[in-house]
Design a protein around this motif. Structure first.
Motif, PDB file in Angstrom:
ATOM      1  N   SER A 225      17.037  -8.376  23.258  1.00  0.00           N
ATOM      2  CA  SER A 225      16.754  -7.242  24.848  1.00  0.00           C
ATOM      3  C   SER A 225      17.164  -5.539  24.503  1.00  0.00           C
ATOM      4  O   SER A 225      17.097  -4.969  24.154  1.00  0.00           O
ATOM      5  N   GLN A 316       1.515 -14.976  25.753  1.00  0.00           N
ATOM      6  CA  GLN A 316       1.578 -14.903  27.669  1.00  0.00           C
ATOM      7  C   GLN A 316       2.312 -15.703  28.040  1.00  0.00           C
ATOM      8  O   GLN A 316       2.939 -16.575  28.639  1.00  0.00           O
ATOM      9  N   SER A 406      12.330  -6.637  37.015  1.00  0.00           N
ATOM     10  CA  SER A 406      12.307  -5.236  35.784  1.00  0.00           C
ATOM     11  C   SER A 406      13.475  -5.917  34.171  1.00  0.00           C
ATOM     12  O   SER A 406      13.915  -6.792  34.614  1.00  0.00           O
ATOM     13  N   GLY A 407      13.162  -4.963  33.596  1.00  0.00           N
ATOM     14  CA  GLY A 407      13.525  -5.536  32.502  1.00  0.00           C
ATOM     15  C   GLY A 407      15.281  -5.483  32.432  1.00  0.00           C
ATOM     16  O   GLY A 407      15.949  -6.356  31.667  1.00  0.00           O
ATOM     17  N   VAL A 410      16.602  -8.853  32.872  1.00  0.00           N
ATOM     18  CA  VAL A 410      17.045 -10.101  31.502  1.00  0.00           C
ATOM     19  C   VAL A 410      18.038 -10.446  31.221  1.00  0.00           C
ATOM     20  O   VAL A 410      17.536 -12.352  31.255  1.00  0.00           O
ATOM     21  N   GLN A 413      18.213 -14.328  33.773  1.00  0.00           N
ATOM     22  CA  GLN A 413      16.775 -14.502  34.666  1.00  0.00           C
ATOM     23  C   GLN A 413      16.969 -16.095  34.952  1.00  0.00           C
ATOM     24  O   GLN A 413      16.437 -16.550  36.266  1.00  0.00           O
ATOM     25  N   SER A 440       7.829  -6.364  39.442  1.00  0.00           N
ATOM     26  CA  SER A 440       8.126  -5.260  38.167  1.00  0.00           C
ATOM     27  C   SER A 440       7.302  -4.245  38.126  1.00  0.00           C
ATOM     28  O   SER A 440       6.013  -4.590  39.003  1.00  0.00           O
ATOM     29  N   CYS A 469      11.860 -11.077  33.242  1.00  0.00           N
ATOM     30  CA  CYS A 469      11.999 -10.060  33.351  1.00  0.00           C
ATOM     31  C   CYS A 469      11.043  -9.009  32.277  1.00  0.00           C
ATOM     32  O   CYS A 469      11.006  -9.406  31.311  1.00  0.00           O
ATOM     33  N   THR A 470      10.486  -7.846  32.784  1.00  0.00           N
ATOM     34  CA  THR A 470       9.970  -7.222  31.443  1.00  0.00           C
ATOM     35  C   THR A 470       9.726  -5.695  33.037  1.00  0.00           C
ATOM     36  O   THR A 470       9.456  -5.866  33.964  1.00  0.00           O
TER      37      THR A 470
END
Length: 591
Positions: A225, A316, A406-407, A410, A413, A440, A469-470
């Motif tokens: 990331s 996914q 949200s990212g 990350v 997590q 998010s 998270c993203t």
């Protein structure tokens, strides 16, 4: 994508520039690689996007970074060094090959720096970044001796080196100037020290990391990331905080997407996040009520996620399954400690609830007669021989836990999922209804993932480990939408606990008069902070007790205080989340 001024030729020029520099016409620019602040910045962003693809093998960078961090290198230091060196190398090479880029860079840097309200210059690495940016603008800042020595060593790196030789030089700089940081016991342990002492400074077997079988553990995910962020951004972006924007000034930060593309985005939403558990009419009602003012044109999507709702995206499903397994694995690594924490929190809450539910007996001159005091009649001035039992009037409790997904989270997590699981399990065990959700954003959609609902049984708490998270975070709309369900509950005492590690930051998509889709990158700075603070206060006016738990950078503390006021706790250790919530709940129940 279309350029802000509907100049299709310019937008094509931006894309073609990146393709020409990289030599690869099959890969499009990512959204984060396009900048719409000014034409000069947009041009230079495209140039650097193409150059990073051409001159850097990012797979090798990721493997090297993971290897070094596992050996005890400080993650922030080594990744910042990589960013600085690679930015210098890439810029030097692209300007050498195309000298006309020098003038574009100078103007782009001026445009970017002019927007900063604060320059980061707190430590040696930030100073190094600042110096390289200023020197690229033709300025010659004065710095301390240590900073200058590191800068000179970086400049001595031969830009013609292959990637392995570049990494060797980065390694040398780290070991020469930053190895001593690991003597701080707060940053490492004895194993880390041993690992870093074992690093072969002669580099005879330096590239062995290329042949290691790297499994996707938490370190690899974090590094991937972080490296993706480096590979899609410019060094100059990281040297300061952008000036707070205002909605009236956001017209020069607009992204246009044609109608066909926008329809594809909306159709793909459930493909990536799972089908909504609310009907279209329910969603439309929520959007009509809450998507106003700064959220005008935004949308909400309530989902149980790709594993527990309809989703045809096999990739996914596999990704979330792997993340869930990773979260559970991290939980099981310390399962005895975590189970003890659940029991401790459960017993503590049970004891408090029992105490608070006990009847209080008050003696008076009327009510039910208390036989043991009947002798006082005619013999004592204290003739209160009657009593009344007063019931507890505090009422029942219901709790929502809202997790920033949200990212920026990350790297946390597994820890966030574990702490939320501990809290939810304890609350469920003592009979307090609770819901756990993550938030998010994906373009104009705020995604609210429901991991556990109010009436779910204890075994359903394990769904919290699906946390991943993203994307960005539109905190105000997430809080407002979450409170919609909380206020409809019958319990007298409603509590909302929000875990976040950063300031609100999101884009906004809507429709303009020409029926095109418009994204206003304005939900950040003062706009995002004021809106989120306003929603927190609106929730409190409705009788909801709101606690903010912040785990981000100390430099952003002031913004969090503005949002949450006195009911706000800052911790650098995410593993204390359940302890913090426990202390808060005890205080609330007893007061």
């Amino acid at each position: 994508m279309r350029w802000i001024y509907n100049d299709y030729e310019f937008d094509n020029r931006v894309n073609n520039l990146a393709w020409t520099i990289s030599g690869n016409y099959t890969e499009d620019l990512n959204l984060c690689e396009k900048d719409y602040t000014s034409k000069d910045i947009s041009l230079y962003s495209a140039i650097m996007a193409g150059a990073r693809r051409k001159y850097v093998d990012w797979d090798i960078i990721k493997k090297y970074s993971s290897n070094r961090i596992k050996k005890g290198y400080d993650q922030d230091i080594i990744l910042n060094l990589i960013q600085i060196v690679l930015n210098l190398i890439v810029e030097s090479k692209v300007i050498r090959d195309r000298p006309g880029i020098y003038d574009i860079r100078e103007q782009a840097y001026k445009d970017i720096v002019s927007q900063f309200i604060k320059i980061h210059n707190e430590d040696v690495l930030q100073k190094i970044k600042y110096v390289f940016v200023l020197e690229a603008m033709g300025k010659h800042p004065t710095v301390d001796g240590l900073t200058r020595r590191i800068i000179n060593d970086i400049k001595d790196i031969d830009i013609n080196f292959d990637i392995i030789d570049l990494l060797k030089d980065i390694d040398k700089i780290y070991l020469k100037y930053f190895k001593h940081i690991l003597n701080d016991t707060s940053k490492t342990n004895n194993t880390d020290m041993k690992n870093i002492d074992d690093v072969d400074i002669n580099f005879d077997n330096f590239s062995n990391f290329m042949y290691e079988e790297l499994y996707k553990d938490e370190t690899d995910n974090i590094v991937e990331s972080e490296i993706d962020s480096i590979s899609s951004g410019m060094l100059v972006d990281s040297i300061g905080d952008f000036e707070s924007t205002d909605l009236n000034k956001s017209s020069n930060r607009i992204i246009y997407v044609d109608e066909e593309t926008s329809n594809k985005i909306y159709k793909k939403l459930e493909y990536y996040y799972g089908k909504s558990y609310l009907s279209k009419d329910e969603i439309r009602k929520i959007e009509t009520k809450h998507c106003r003012n700064v959220h005008e044109g935004c949308r909400v999507h309530f989902t149980d996620g790709v594993l527990r709702s309809e989703c045809k995206n096999i990739f996914q499903v596999k990704y979330v399954t792997r993340q869930k397994e990773n979260n559970i694995s991290k939980y099981r690594d310390k399962i005895k400690i975590h189970r003890r924490n659940i029991t401790k929190l459960k017993e503590s809450l049970s004891r408090i609830l029992i105490e608070e539910n006990e009847k209080s007996r008050v003696y008076s001159d009327c009510g039910n007669i208390y036989a043991n005091r009947a002798w006082r009649v005619g013999r004592s001035d204290n003739n209160k021989i009657f009593y009344r039992d007063i019931e507890n009037e505090k009422g029942r409790y219901v709790i929502d836990i809202l997790l920033d997904s949200s990212g920026s989270q990350v790297r946390n997590q597994a820890n966030v999922a574990t702490q939320a699981y501990i809290i939810a399990s304890a609350l469920t065990s003592v009979g307090i209804p609770n819901r756990v959700m993550g938030f998010s954003s994906f373009l104009d959609y705020t995604i609210l993932k429901r991991f556990k609902d109010y009436e779910d049984t204890l075994d359903k708490s394990e769904n919290i480990f699906e946390y991943f998270c993203t994307g960005n975070n539109r905190d105000g709309l997430a809080i407002k939408s979450t409170c919609e369900g909380l206020t409809s509950r019958e319990e007298e005492n409603k509590i909302l606990i929000i875990l976040s590690d950063g300031k609100p930051n999101d884009i906004k998509i809507g429709k303009d008069s020409e029926r095109s889709i418009r994204g206003e990158m304005s939900y950040r700075g003062s706009v995002g902070i004021k809106d989120t603070a306003n929603e927190v206060r609106n929730a409190r006016r409705k009788g909801i007790l709101v606690l903010g738990v912040f785990t981000g950078k100390e430099s952003e503390l002031q913004a969090e205080r503005l949002i949450y006021g006195k009911d706000f706790i800052y911790t650098q250790n995410i593993e204390r989340f359940s302890d913090i919530v426990s202390m808060y709940l005890k205080k609330i129940i007893r007061s």
